[in-house]
Design a protein around this motif. Structure first.
Motif, PDB file in Angstrom:
ATOM      1  N   ASN A 178      22.251 -54.255  15.724  1.00 57.91           N
ATOM      2  CA  ASN A 178      22.143 -53.263  16.972  1.00 57.91           C
ATOM      3  C   ASN A 178      22.798 -53.857  18.074  1.00 57.91           C
ATOM      4  O   ASN A 178      22.117 -54.494  18.903  1.00 57.91           O
ATOM      5  CB  ASN A 178      20.559 -52.967  17.009  1.00 57.91           C
ATOM      6  N   ASN A 179      23.935 -53.363  18.410  1.00 55.01           N
ATOM      7  CA  ASN A 179      24.724 -53.996  19.420  1.00 55.01           C
ATOM      8  C   ASN A 179      24.367 -53.080  20.988  1.00 55.01           C
ATOM      9  O   ASN A 179      25.058 -53.145  21.916  1.00 55.01           O
ATOM     10  CB  ASN A 179      26.193 -53.999  19.422  1.00 55.01           C
ATOM     11  N   ASP A 180      23.420 -52.062  20.549  1.00 58.05           N
ATOM     12  CA  ASP A 180      23.141 -51.333  21.735  1.00 58.05           C
ATOM     13  C   ASP A 180      21.872 -52.034  22.428  1.00 58.05           C
ATOM     14  O   ASP A 180      20.899 -52.376  21.944  1.00 58.05           O
ATOM     15  CB  ASP A 180      22.573 -49.786  21.351  1.00 58.05           C
ATOM     16  N   TYR A 181      21.899 -52.584  23.656  1.00 62.71           N
ATOM     17  CA  TYR A 181      21.097 -53.293  24.282  1.00 62.71           C
ATOM     18  C   TYR A 181      19.770 -52.397  25.084  1.00 62.71           C
ATOM     19  O   TYR A 181      19.029 -52.915  25.866  1.00 62.71           O
ATOM     20  CB  TYR A 181      21.558 -54.576  25.260  1.00 62.71           C
ATOM     21  N   LYS A 182      19.955 -50.869  24.957  1.00 64.65           N
ATOM     22  CA  LYS A 182      18.969 -50.246  25.539  1.00 64.65           C
ATOM     23  C   LYS A 182      18.051 -49.301  24.479  1.00 64.65           C
ATOM     24  O   LYS A 182      17.004 -49.024  24.743  1.00 64.65           O
ATOM     25  CB  LYS A 182      19.656 -49.217  26.419  1.00 64.65           C
ATOM     26  N   LYS A 183      18.589 -49.357  23.400  1.00 63.41           N
ATOM     27  CA  LYS A 183      18.013 -48.456  22.184  1.00 63.41           C
ATOM     28  C   LYS A 183      17.632 -49.102  21.217  1.00 63.41           C
ATOM     29  O   LYS A 183      18.412 -49.916  20.536  1.00 63.41           O
ATOM     30  CB  LYS A 183      18.745 -46.834  22.097  1.00 63.41           C
ATOM     31  N   GLN A 184      16.313 -48.774  20.298  1.00 53.10           N
ATOM     32  CA  GLN A 184      16.044 -49.284  18.907  1.00 53.10           C
ATOM     33  C   GLN A 184      16.937 -48.368  17.958  1.00 53.10           C
ATOM     34  O   GLN A 184      17.421 -47.426  18.206  1.00 53.10           O
ATOM     35  CB  GLN A 184      14.684 -48.992  18.928  1.00 53.10           C
ATOM     36  N   ALA A 185      17.181 -49.010  16.625  1.00 47.41           N
ATOM     37  CA  ALA A 185      17.687 -48.225  15.653  1.00 47.41           C
ATOM     38  C   ALA A 185      16.885 -48.596  14.465  1.00 47.41           C
ATOM     39  O   ALA A 185      16.083 -49.250  14.552  1.00 47.41           O
ATOM     40  CB  ALA A 185      19.015 -48.940  15.185  1.00 47.41           C
ATOM     41  N   PHE A 186      16.724 -47.276  13.509  1.00 46.77           N
ATOM     42  CA  PHE A 186      15.977 -47.373  12.425  1.00 46.77           C
ATOM     43  C   PHE A 186      16.759 -47.076  11.449  1.00 46.77           C
ATOM     44  O   PHE A 186      17.727 -45.915  11.378  1.00 46.77           O
ATOM     45  CB  PHE A 186      14.852 -46.266  12.730  1.00 46.77           C
ATOM     46  N   ALA A 187      16.492 -47.852  10.180  1.00 50.97           N
ATOM     47  CA  ALA A 187      17.415 -47.537   8.942  1.00 50.97           C
ATOM     48  C   ALA A 187      16.324 -47.529   7.822  1.00 50.97           C
ATOM     49  O   ALA A 187      15.322 -48.221   7.815  1.00 50.97           O
ATOM     50  CB  ALA A 187      18.282 -48.660   8.721  1.00 50.97           C
ATOM     51  N   ILE A 188      16.817 -46.925   6.560  1.00 51.38           N
ATOM     52  CA  ILE A 188      16.188 -47.100   5.301  1.00 51.38           C
ATOM     53  C   ILE A 188      17.021 -47.603   4.398  1.00 51.38           C
ATOM     54  O   ILE A 188      18.069 -47.253   4.365  1.00 51.38           O
ATOM     55  CB  ILE A 188      15.346 -45.992   4.857  1.00 51.38           C
ATOM     56  N   SER A 189      16.604 -48.494   3.516  1.00 51.61           N
ATOM     57  CA  SER A 189      17.319 -49.010   2.557  1.00 51.61           C
ATOM     58  C   SER A 189      16.799 -49.052   1.197  1.00 51.61           C
ATOM     59  O   SER A 189      15.460 -49.176   0.895  1.00 51.61           O
ATOM     60  CB  SER A 189      17.733 -50.755   2.776  1.00 51.61           C
ATOM     61  N   GLY A 190      17.416 -48.519   0.261  1.00 45.95           N
ATOM     62  CA  GLY A 190      17.133 -48.352  -1.324  1.00 45.95           C
ATOM     63  C   GLY A 190      17.741 -49.388  -2.005  1.00 45.95           C
ATOM     64  O   GLY A 190      18.967 -50.133  -1.529  1.00 45.95           O
ATOM     65  N   PHE A 191      17.229 -50.028  -2.968  1.00 48.44           N
ATOM     66  CA  PHE A 191      17.532 -51.046  -3.605  1.00 48.44           C
ATOM     67  C   PHE A 191      17.581 -50.853  -5.227  1.00 48.44           C
ATOM     68  O   PHE A 191      16.487 -50.216  -5.709  1.00 48.44           O
ATOM     69  CB  PHE A 191      16.822 -52.360  -3.691  1.00 48.44           C
ATOM     70  N   GLY A 192      18.347 -51.217  -5.966  1.00 48.19           N
ATOM     71  CA  GLY A 192      18.398 -51.031  -7.407  1.00 48.19           C
ATOM     72  C   GLY A 192      17.441 -52.129  -8.260  1.00 48.19           C
ATOM     73  O   GLY A 192      18.051 -52.561  -9.080  1.00 48.19           O
ATOM     74  N   SER A 193      16.436 -52.594  -7.589  1.00 52.34           N
ATOM     75  CA  SER A 193      15.598 -53.251  -8.272  1.00 52.34           C
ATOM     76  C   SER A 193      13.902 -53.154  -7.617  1.00 52.34           C
ATOM     77  O   SER A 193      14.021 -52.893  -6.464  1.00 52.34           O
ATOM     78  CB  SER A 193      15.951 -54.863  -8.063  1.00 52.34           C
ATOM     79  N   ALA A 194      13.190 -53.428  -8.515  1.00 58.07           N
ATOM     80  CA  ALA A 194      11.760 -53.509  -7.812  1.00 58.07           C
ATOM     81  C   ALA A 194      11.575 -54.614  -7.085  1.00 58.07           C
ATOM     82  O   ALA A 194      10.485 -54.585  -6.461  1.00 58.07           O
ATOM     83  CB  ALA A 194      10.581 -53.097  -9.006  1.00 58.07           C
ATOM     84  N   ASN A 195      12.423 -55.482  -7.356  1.00 52.11           N
ATOM     85  CA  ASN A 195      12.125 -56.691  -6.489  1.00 52.11           C
ATOM     86  C   ASN A 195      13.522 -57.452  -6.253  1.00 52.11           C
ATOM     87  O   ASN A 195      13.956 -58.189  -7.006  1.00 52.11           O
ATOM     88  CB  ASN A 195      11.300 -57.972  -7.156  1.00 52.11           C
ATOM     89  N   ALA A 196      14.327 -57.145  -5.278  1.00 54.21           N
ATOM     90  CA  ALA A 196      15.759 -57.383  -5.099  1.00 54.21           C
ATOM     91  C   ALA A 196      15.769 -58.822  -4.579  1.00 54.21           C
ATOM     92  O   ALA A 196      16.678 -59.604  -4.786  1.00 54.21           O
ATOM     93  CB  ALA A 196      16.239 -56.385  -3.837  1.00 54.21           C
ATOM     94  N   GLY A 197      14.665 -59.100  -3.926  1.00 55.62           N
ATOM     95  CA  GLY A 197      14.819 -60.746  -3.347  1.00 55.62           C
ATOM     96  C   GLY A 197      15.777 -60.764  -2.215  1.00 55.62           C
ATOM     97  O   GLY A 197      16.708 -59.986  -2.155  1.00 55.62           O
ATOM     98  N   THR A 198      15.564 -61.741  -1.339  1.00 58.15           N
ATOM     99  CA  THR A 198      16.215 -61.986   0.087  1.00 58.15           C
ATOM    100  C   THR A 198      16.460 -63.300   0.153  1.00 58.15           C
ATOM    101  O   THR A 198      15.609 -64.091   0.047  1.00 58.15           O
ATOM    102  CB  THR A 198      15.503 -61.330   0.962  1.00 58.15           C
TER     103      THR A 198
END
Length: 200
Positions: free
Chosen positions: A143-163
């Motif tokens: 998020n390169n905006d230093y004044k506002k937050q950003a919100f996102a939702i991610s979908g994964f093709g696994s019940a346990n994608a791992g990170t």
């Protein structure tokens, strides 16, 4: 022998969450007669966004994977809600078991993905945009905006994608400083400073 090896290699290249042989999977010991709509409901996203993160913090990730939402076990899907403070970053990382489809709800994000040839693909996203991160490839969001937050939702093709977070995997996993110094063509003092910073 060669035929058996070939079959195993083909099986590995097509690996994903295994198919289940029932409509859904219950946790061990749970009586099917006691299952109701609550089992299929996840309420963990209700409070997301109610707090303001400071610019010093990184992304706040609220997961809905099989660990948090057992009804997903065996279904091959999961989600995460990401809250980026102003200036926040989701450091370079990979998901070894799934592709990720990110939908930006609000704000803007600079995203990037690196392919297996080392080529970087970047894009600036705005509310309503989608970006896909292929399974196992290194990627990040900023998020390169230093004044506002950003919100996102991610979908994964696994019940346990791992990170696998690269900063943590490299500098807090116990890989010796001499190995990292040689790998990054630097000295062990620099590596020790990075390790100390990430542990703080």
């Amino acid at each position: 022998m060669i035929m058996l090896l070939a079959v195993n290699i083909v099986g590995l290249t097509h690996a994903s969450d295994p198919d289940i042989l029932s409509d859904f999977v219950l946790p061990p010991g749970q009586n099917p007669a006691n299952v109701d709509g609550n089992f299929f409901t996840f309420t963990g996203f209700r409070q997301v966004g109610s707090n303001n993160l400071t610019w010093q913090s990184n992304v706040k990730v609220t997961k809905a994977s099989m660990a948090e939402f057992p009804a997903l076990t065996g279904l091959g899907v999961s989600m995460a809600l990401l809250q980026f403070p102003a200036g926040g970053v989701n450091p370079p990382h990979t998901h070894p078991r799934a592709s990720e489809l990110l939908y930006l709800l609000s704000g803007s994000l600079v995203v990037g993905v690196v392919d297996t040839t080392g080529k970087l693909f970047t894009q600036t996203l705005y509310g309503g945009d989608l970006f896909v991160f292929p399974k196992g490839l290194l990627h990040f969001q900023l998020n390169n905006d230093y004044k506002k937050q950003a919100f996102a939702i991610s979908g994964f093709g696994s019940a346990n994608a791992g990170t696998v977070s690269l900063p943590s995997a490299l500098f807090t996993s116990g890989i010796t400083s001499d190995v990292l110094a040689k790998s990054f063509k630097t000295d062990t003092k620099t590596i020790e400073m990075l390790k100390a910073a990430l542990k703080a």
